[in-house]
Each structure stands twice: as structure tokens, then as C-alpha cells.
Enzyme design. Structure first.
Site, PDB file in Angstrom:
ATOM      1  N   LYS A 102       4.063  62.859  14.443  1.00  0.00           N
ATOM      2  CA  LYS A 102       4.107  64.213  14.989  1.00  0.00           C
ATOM      3  C   LYS A 102       3.274  65.190  14.170  1.00  0.00           C
ATOM      4  CE  LYS A 102       8.871  63.892  16.772  1.00  0.00           C
ATOM      5  NZ  LYS A 102       8.667  63.873  18.221  1.00  0.00           N
ATOM      6  N   GLY A 162      17.476  66.118  19.222  1.00  0.00           N
ATOM      7  CA  GLY A 162      18.471  66.095  18.146  1.00  0.00           C
ATOM      8  C   GLY A 162      19.864  66.491  18.578  1.00  0.00           C
ATOM      9  N   GLY A 217      17.383  64.054  23.718  1.00  0.00           N
ATOM     10  CA  GLY A 217      18.815  64.008  23.977  1.00  0.00           C
ATOM     11  C   GLY A 217      19.327  62.688  24.521  1.00  0.00           C
ATOM     12  N   ARG A 268      13.855  66.644  36.525  1.00  0.00           N
ATOM     13  CA  ARG A 268      14.087  67.050  37.925  1.00  0.00           C
ATOM     14  C   ARG A 268      13.123  68.147  38.342  1.00  0.00           C
ATOM     15  NH1 ARG A 268      17.935  65.063  41.100  1.00  0.00           N
ATOM     16  NH2 ARG A 268      19.775  64.106  40.168  1.00  0.00           N
ATOM     17  N   SER A 326      16.981  60.764  17.677  1.00  0.00           N
ATOM     18  CA  SER A 326      18.098  60.573  16.754  1.00  0.00           C
ATOM     19  C   SER A 326      19.097  59.551  17.278  1.00  0.00           C
ATOM     20  CB  SER A 326      18.794  61.926  16.556  1.00  0.00           C
ATOM     21  OG  SER A 326      17.838  62.953  16.445  1.00  0.00           O
TER      22      SER A 326
END
Lengths: 188, 301
Positions: B88, B160, B221, B172, B243
Site C-alpha cells: 500500500k 479493520g 470488513g 450494491r 484484518s
């Protein structure tokens, strides 16, 4: 006629599109039972370690070996070439291991060294084939009954062994359909 | 032999940049912070890893300015595995990107997980031979990033958190906007491009293709095999897990389960099987408890 395209991971959508452009139906293969009724199988580019592990977990290696032994044509591109090779240099990863070749993974370096080039492929005719190599392998050794069909800088990048075909590059990423057509002719 | 052919070989083209992302499709890209974690990810069937100093959950907890990882960390991870390694750079920090390219990473994520270096301008990604992936919450944002040279898009989600709700919202949104473009007559495309602030040529391409012109992954997520399969059924081409794996109690088992779920995303009986006995998932965060200025998805435009 239906051609199976192994869809564990990788560029299976592009192979199905190439087949469709030739008027042939490609079907996604993720389970053993989906192998029924296919006339040939394409193993796409992707990560050979990922695809191989999933083939073990979902019991696809042995059924595909049996179909290949019975004469069904199998065509592997990039990761598919790695999975078809009997010997993968420096790796004990799962594989079909059907072609008498020794393959070097990531042979040209990392992604910044990925490239496109015009290749001479005599079995496809005189016009060069525009080949896309992405973190590509090459064949370090090709032993009979496998034979080299094309080389780049002295290394084999396309090979055939009877009903098995492998390319280090990605014909599914270009509009030139000659490699797919060559594979379909192996079926007849 | 081959000398003249080599001269004709072209590197860093749009086809090979976009092409690597095509090869990652249907796969899982996992955040790792050590060579040991990278090996676990590879063994579990990851199609690539993201080399980081800290996973997003720890970045969120630590606060302060989050920057590109130490090159030593990235190089050790590159040595540990044969699958592609991503890293990153901060939004707009083109020098971090130059450094990552010099290290030889396979993909750069210009990422909102790190603290932005530029609040106005993203990196001109066309200038690089290494390909970029960028986050997006909607079609306009995705097409702006592609316009700047991103060869792969992912949802931003809310990194995270172990909470998939924002990734769902973003996927969506992009999918419904693509469906809308497909139904627009050509004379309405320019006005639509103006409304979503996207390059007109790319809007036209979306209408022709019925999808983004590059690969579109889900990120931000995702914590369970069911989350991964949900995102795939919503139209994602593949999955990033940040994560979610190494903040769980049994990373190897969870990683393998998420890989299997991403391949077999339409097979509930396989999803049920791989979801068994995974141990504790990462602790989740309710989005409403995160203050607006701490939401990573608000970074970039």
C-alpha cells in the site's frame, strides 16, 4: 459440443468468451460431477498454487487425469501449463503432472517484467501471434512424447503432447482465436 | 537468437497491468505482516498477499499517521512466497509508489487505509509500469480512478471493522449504477457522466461491457466465508481480506474456508461445511460507533 473451463480461480471468464467467439459453449467446472459430458478441458491462468490446492480439496485431480488418459484434450494456459507439467522446478505443489516437461514458474521475473510480444508459432501459420505473458512460466526441458511448438529467447512457451496442449502466454486476453481453434481441432 | 524479439517485447502495458488482475479473479488476497503469515496465506490458497506493517484493525487502534510499510518488511514477504505481493501507498503519495515499484512489488494499492498524503489529487497511475488497485464507493469514483490509470478496483468498505455492511453498500451501489447505465439511451450518457463526475469514454465502455472495464474486488470488513460468498454473489470478481484472517483465533482454518467459499460462492452446502468450527472471528465494530472523521472510506474522492 461443450468445453469445460476449470473455474476454481483465475481467468476462466475470458476463455469462455474466446470459446463463445468460436461458437462453442464453455462451461465452468468447480465440482467433479460437472466434468460429465465435456469434450475437452481448459485450465486457465491464475495462481497455480491456489488452483492446485482447490483441485485437491474438491477431488478434481484424479478424475481429470483419468479423462486425459482416456484421450480427452486438455489445454493449460500459464498456471494451467504449470499444473500440466510433470516437474515444477523448486516446488512440490499439487499438479496434474501429465506432460513430460519441466516448468520454471515466474520465469521472467515479477509483474513489472510482464510483457507482450509477437511470437512465431509455425503450427498457427505464418502470421505472428501476439502473445501476452503475465508473471509467466517457461519450459526448461521438453522430453518426448512432448514437443515444443514455439519458443521465445530459446525457451519453450508452447508445447503439445498428444491430447495435451500448454501455453505460457494468454491467448484468452487477445482477440486472435487461432490457439483456441487449434485446441478445438485436437478434439475432432 | 531472440535479440531482436526481445527488443519488440513491451513491458508495463495496459494489457499486462489489467491482465494480472484478471488472473487474480475468483481468488482471495490476504493482508499479512510477516513472512510466516505470508506462508500461511499461500498454504491456505491465497492468490496474492498484501504486505503491511500493521493490519487495518491495528492501524485503526494505533491512530496517528499510517504510512507505506518499511521496505524490509515487504522484501522479506516477497522472498517468502511465490504468489504476487501487493503493498500500500498513501493516496496521492507518488514517491511511496515509486519506491514500491523499485522494490518490485506486483501491485500497488493506493489505499485509504493509510493516511492520505494529498487530499485533492490521487497518483497519476499511468506513469508507472507496476499496476494499481484503488478503492471506490460508487461508479463515479471507480471510473475516476480508472481514468487515472488504476487497472483494478475494489470496494472501500470500512477497513479493520470486521463489519461487511459498508462493502455491501459500495458493491450494491456500483452494480446498480452499472445497470442504470446499461438502460440509458446514448444521448443521456454525457449528462450521466457529468452527474457522477466520471470520464465520458469510460461511461460508454461500461454501457457496452455491462460491467467495469477492469476487475472489481470486494474489500473492507470481510471476516467470514459467508461474507466472502455474499460479496461474490453481489457481483465481486474476488475478495480482499484484511484484518479478518490474522485477527481471528485460527487463521489457517479461516483462510482456507474463505478461499473455498470464494470459489464455491453459489453452493450453500459447501459454504455450510467450510463455516464449521472456525473458532472466534475477529471482534467486529459497529460502523455507527466510528466518528465520521475516523471513517477510512471518506478518504479520497
Amino acid at each position: 459440443m461443450k468445453i469445460g473451463v476449470l473455474a476454481m480461480q483465475g481467468a476462466f471468464r475470458e476463455h469462455i468468451a474466446s470459446l463463445a467467439a468460436l461458437g462453442v459453449e464453455g462451461v465452468e467446472i468447480r465440482r467433479e460431477r460437472q466434468l460429465e459430458g465435456i469434450a475437452g478441458l481448459i485450465i486457465p491462468g491464475g495462481e497455480s498454487t491456489t488452483i492446485g490446492k482447490l483441485m485437491v480439496e474438491f477431488n478434481l485431480l484424479e478424475p481429470i487425469r483419468e479423462l486425459a488418459a482416456a484421450g480427452m484434450p486438455v489445454f493449460g494456459t500459464c498456471a494451467g501449463m504449470v499444473l500440466l507439467a510433470r516437474d515444477i522446478i523448486g516446488s512440490d505443489q499439487p499438479r496434474l503432472g501429465l506432460m513430460h516437461v519441466s516448468v520454471q514458474r515466474n520465469a521472467y521475473g515479477r509483474q513489472v517484467d510482464s510483457f507482450e510480444v509477437d511470437l512465431e508459432i509455425p503450427v498457427l501459420g505464418e502470421e505472428p501471434f501476439h502473445a501476452v505473458f503475465i508473471r509467466a512460466p517457461y519450459l526448461e526441458r521438453v522430453e518426448p512424447p512432448a514437443e515444443s511448438l514455439a519458443t521465445f529467447m530459446g525457451k519453450t512457451v508452447m508445447a503439445r503432447q498428444g491430447n495435451l496442449l500448454a501455453t505460457a502466454f494468454h491467448p484468452e486476453l487477445t482477440k486472435d482465436l487461432r490457439v483456441h481453434r487449434y485446441f478445438l481441432e485436437m478434439i475432432k | 537468437m531472440g535479440g531482436t524479439k526481445m527488443a519488440a517485447a513491451e513491458k508495463g502495458t495496459w494489457t499486462v497491468k489489467k491482465g494480472l488482475a484478471e488472473m487474480l479473479k475468483g481468488g482471495v488476497i490476504m493482508d499479512v505482516t510477516t513472512p510466516e503469515q505470508a506462508k500461511i496465506a499461500e498454504e491456505a490458497g491465497a492468490c496474492a498477499v498484501m504486505a503491511l506493517e500493521r493490519v487495518p484493525a491495528d492501524i485503526r487502534a494505533a491512530g496517528g499517521v499510517a504510512r507505506m510499510a518499511d521496505p524490509t518488511v515487504i522484501l522479506r514477504i516477497m522472498d517468502a512466497v511465490t504468489i504476487p505481493v501487493m503493498a500500500k501507498a498513501r493516496i496521492g503519495h507518488f514517491v511511496e509508489a515509486q519506491i514500491l515499484e523499485a522494490l518490485g512489488v506486483d501491485y500497488i494499492d493506493e489505499s485509504e487505509v493509510l493516511t492520505p498524503a494529498d487530499e485533492e489529487f490521487h497518483i497519476n497511475k499511468h506513469e508507472f509500469k507496476v499496476p494499481f488497485v484503488c478503492g471506490a464507493r460508487n461508479l463515479g469514483e471507480a471510473l475516476r480512478r480508472i481514468g487515472e490509470g488504476a487497472a483494478m478496483i475494489r470496494t472501500k468498505g470500512e477497513p479493520g471493522t470486521g463489519n461487511v455492511v459498508e462493502a455491501v453498500r459500495h458493491m450494491r451501489r456500483v452494480m446498480s449504477e452499472i445497470r442504470r447505465v446499461q438502460n440509458l439511451p446514448d444521448e443521456e450518457l454525457m449528462t450521466f457522466a457529468k452527474e457522477i463526475q466520471a470520464p465520458y469514454e469510460l461511461v460508454k465502455q461500461v454501457k457496452e461491457l455491462g460491467r467495469l472495464p477492469v476487475v472489481n474486488f470486494a474489500a473492507g470488513g470481510i471476516a467470514t466465508p459467508a461474507d466472502a460468498a455474499l460479496m461474490m454473489q453481489l457481483g465481486a470478481d474476488g475478495i480482499f481480506v484484511g484484518s479478518g484472517i490474522f485477527k481471528s483465533s485460527d487463521p489457517m482454518k479461516r483462510a482456507r474456508a474463505i478461499v473455498a467459499a470464494t470459489t464455491h460462492f453459489r453452493e450453500p452446502e459447501i459454504l455450510a461445511e467450510v463455516s464449521k468450527d472456525l473458532g472466534e472471528a475477529m471482534p467486529g465494530l459497529e460502523i455507527a460507533t466510528i466518528r465520521q472523521e475516523e471513517r477510512m472510506q471518506e478518504r479520497g474522492w
